[in-house]
Write a protein that holds these residues in place. Structure first.
Motif, mmCIF file in Angstrom:
data_model
loop_
_atom_site.group_PDB
_atom_site.id
_atom_site.type_symbol
_atom_site.label_atom_id
_atom_site.label_comp_id
_atom_site.label_asym_id
_atom_site.label_seq_id
_atom_site.Cartn_x
_atom_site.Cartn_y
_atom_site.Cartn_z
ATOM 1 N N PRO A 53 8.621 -1.124 -6.094
ATOM 2 C CA PRO A 53 8.359 -1.505 -4.703
ATOM 3 C C PRO A 53 7.101 -0.865 -4.117
ATOM 4 O O PRO A 53 6.421 -1.473 -3.301
ATOM 5 C CB PRO A 53 9.607 -1.030 -3.959
ATOM 6 C CG PRO A 53 10.662 -0.919 -4.997
ATOM 7 C CD PRO A 53 9.961 -0.568 -6.274
ATOM 8 N N ASP A 54 6.786 0.360 -4.559
ATOM 9 C CA ASP A 54 5.626 1.066 -4.001
ATOM 10 C C ASP A 54 4.294 0.426 -4.375
ATOM 11 O O ASP A 54 3.290 0.653 -3.705
ATOM 12 C CB ASP A 54 5.618 2.535 -4.448
ATOM 13 C CG ASP A 54 6.739 3.330 -3.802
ATOM 14 O OD1 ASP A 54 7.301 2.848 -2.791
ATOM 15 O OD2 ASP A 54 7.069 4.415 -4.310
ATOM 16 N N GLN A 55 4.292 -0.375 -5.448
ATOM 17 C CA GLN A 55 3.048 -1.033 -5.842
ATOM 18 C C GLN A 55 2.824 -2.349 -5.108
ATOM 19 O O GLN A 55 1.778 -2.961 -5.250
ATOM 20 C CB GLN A 55 3.025 -1.306 -7.354
ATOM 21 C CG GLN A 55 2.621 -0.081 -8.145
ATOM 22 C CD GLN A 55 3.753 0.444 -9.003
ATOM 23 O OE1 GLN A 55 4.895 0.494 -8.589
ATOM 24 N NE2 GLN A 55 3.421 0.853 -10.208
ATOM 25 N N LYS A 100 3.091 -4.779 -1.374
ATOM 26 C CA LYS A 100 2.765 -4.615 0.052
ATOM 27 C C LYS A 100 4.031 -4.732 0.917
ATOM 28 O O LYS A 100 4.077 -5.491 1.882
ATOM 29 C CB LYS A 100 1.723 -5.660 0.472
ATOM 30 C CG LYS A 100 0.430 -5.598 -0.319
ATOM 31 C CD LYS A 100 -0.311 -4.301 -0.053
ATOM 32 C CE LYS A 100 -1.613 -4.234 -0.831
ATOM 33 N NZ LYS A 100 -2.276 -2.949 -0.674
ATOM 34 N N LYS A 137 5.660 -1.934 2.395
ATOM 35 C CA LYS A 137 5.543 -1.029 3.559
ATOM 36 C C LYS A 137 4.793 -1.716 4.702
ATOM 37 O O LYS A 137 5.145 -1.570 5.869
ATOM 38 C CB LYS A 137 4.831 0.270 3.165
ATOM 39 C CG LYS A 137 5.680 1.227 2.342
ATOM 40 C CD LYS A 137 5.072 2.600 2.236
ATOM 41 C CE LYS A 137 3.891 2.693 1.333
ATOM 42 N NZ LYS A 137 4.165 2.554 -0.109
ATOM 43 N N GLU A 138 3.771 -2.497 4.330
ATOM 44 C CA GLU A 138 2.991 -3.225 5.340
ATOM 45 C C GLU A 138 3.859 -4.273 6.043
ATOM 46 O O GLU A 138 3.735 -4.486 7.249
ATOM 47 C CB GLU A 138 1.778 -3.897 4.685
ATOM 48 C CG GLU A 138 0.702 -2.921 4.223
ATOM 49 C CD GLU A 138 0.959 -2.274 2.856
ATOM 50 O OE1 GLU A 138 0.051 -1.625 2.337
ATOM 51 O OE2 GLU A 138 2.082 -2.428 2.316
ATOM 52 N N THR A 151 13.042 -9.050 -6.085
ATOM 53 C CA THR A 151 12.168 -8.673 -4.968
ATOM 54 C C THR A 151 12.738 -9.189 -3.648
ATOM 55 O O THR A 151 12.776 -8.456 -2.646
ATOM 56 C CB THR A 151 10.745 -9.238 -5.192
ATOM 57 O OG1 THR A 151 10.271 -8.787 -6.468
ATOM 58 C CG2 THR A 151 9.795 -8.778 -4.107
#
Length: 200
Positions: A121-123, A125, A127-128, A154
């Motif tokens: 998930p960190d790779q 977008k 968080k955006e 996802t």
């Protein structure tokens, strides 16, 4: 002719062959087409690649490709900002825009969660996306990730993050393509078509 080598031509063919979906024969055809250009056209072609590479970046809102701070969709004041359609790739935005049916906004993840591929998930977008829904404007997020194992994972991951925030999360319906025959559809496609059925 055995041993016949033109190193600059071979390098050009290799570069085109390194592109997705371009095989050796196609790479050769493209390379010869480039060689047949006059010098001004060849320079213009090369400059277009350099310009695209230097000037295109991510939209500061939706992470789609743009040459400005905001992409054309995010700049468009007539778009419905209460709905975000989440896609894996910028090409998916172009595909959806071609329908002229969707008048809200997008969010591009630039991939899908794939533990085997080393993509977490960190790779993406994500968080955006979470930042975008904080102000209370967004009412619905449509998950339009691809109908693959990675796309489904996802969509489920993002859904679990958004639902506690009181945001409606929907999934793009998938099914039998127009003009397709049932007998050639796989089980997953058929089950999706049944789930996504509509009243006539």
């Amino acid at each position: 002719m055995a041993g016949y080598h033109v190193p600059p031509l071979e390098r050009l063919v290799d570069k085109f062959e390194s592109l997705p979906g371009v095989g050796h024969k196609s790479a050769q055809r493209i390379a010869y087409a480039v060689l047949n250009m006059d010098k001004a056209d060849a320079e213009s072609f090369a400059q277009a690649i350099i310009d695209a590479h230097e000037q295109i970046h991510y939209c500061s809102v939706c992470c789609n490709l743009t040459d400005g701070d905001l992409c054309p969709v995010c700049r468009d004041e007539s778009r419905d900002r209460s709905v975000i359609c989440v896609v894996e790739d910028p090409r998916d935005v172009f595909a959806l825009e071609r329908t002229n049916e969707f008048h809200a906004t997008y969010h591009v993840l630039h991939g899908a969660i794939s533990p085997l591929g080393g993509i977490g998930p960190d790779q993406l977008k994500i968080k955006e996306l979470l930042r975008r829904v904080q102000d209370g404007t967004v009412q619905e997020v449509i998950m339009a990730t691809n109908p693959t194992v990675e796309g489904e994972a996802t969509a489920m991951y993002i859904s679990r993050l958004l639902k506690p925030l009181g945001i409606r999360v929907t999934r793009l319906a998938y099914g039998i393509p127009v003009g397709g025959d049932l007998e050639y559809a796989d089980e997953v496609t058929l089950s999706r078509a049944i789930e996504g059925r509509q009243e006539l």
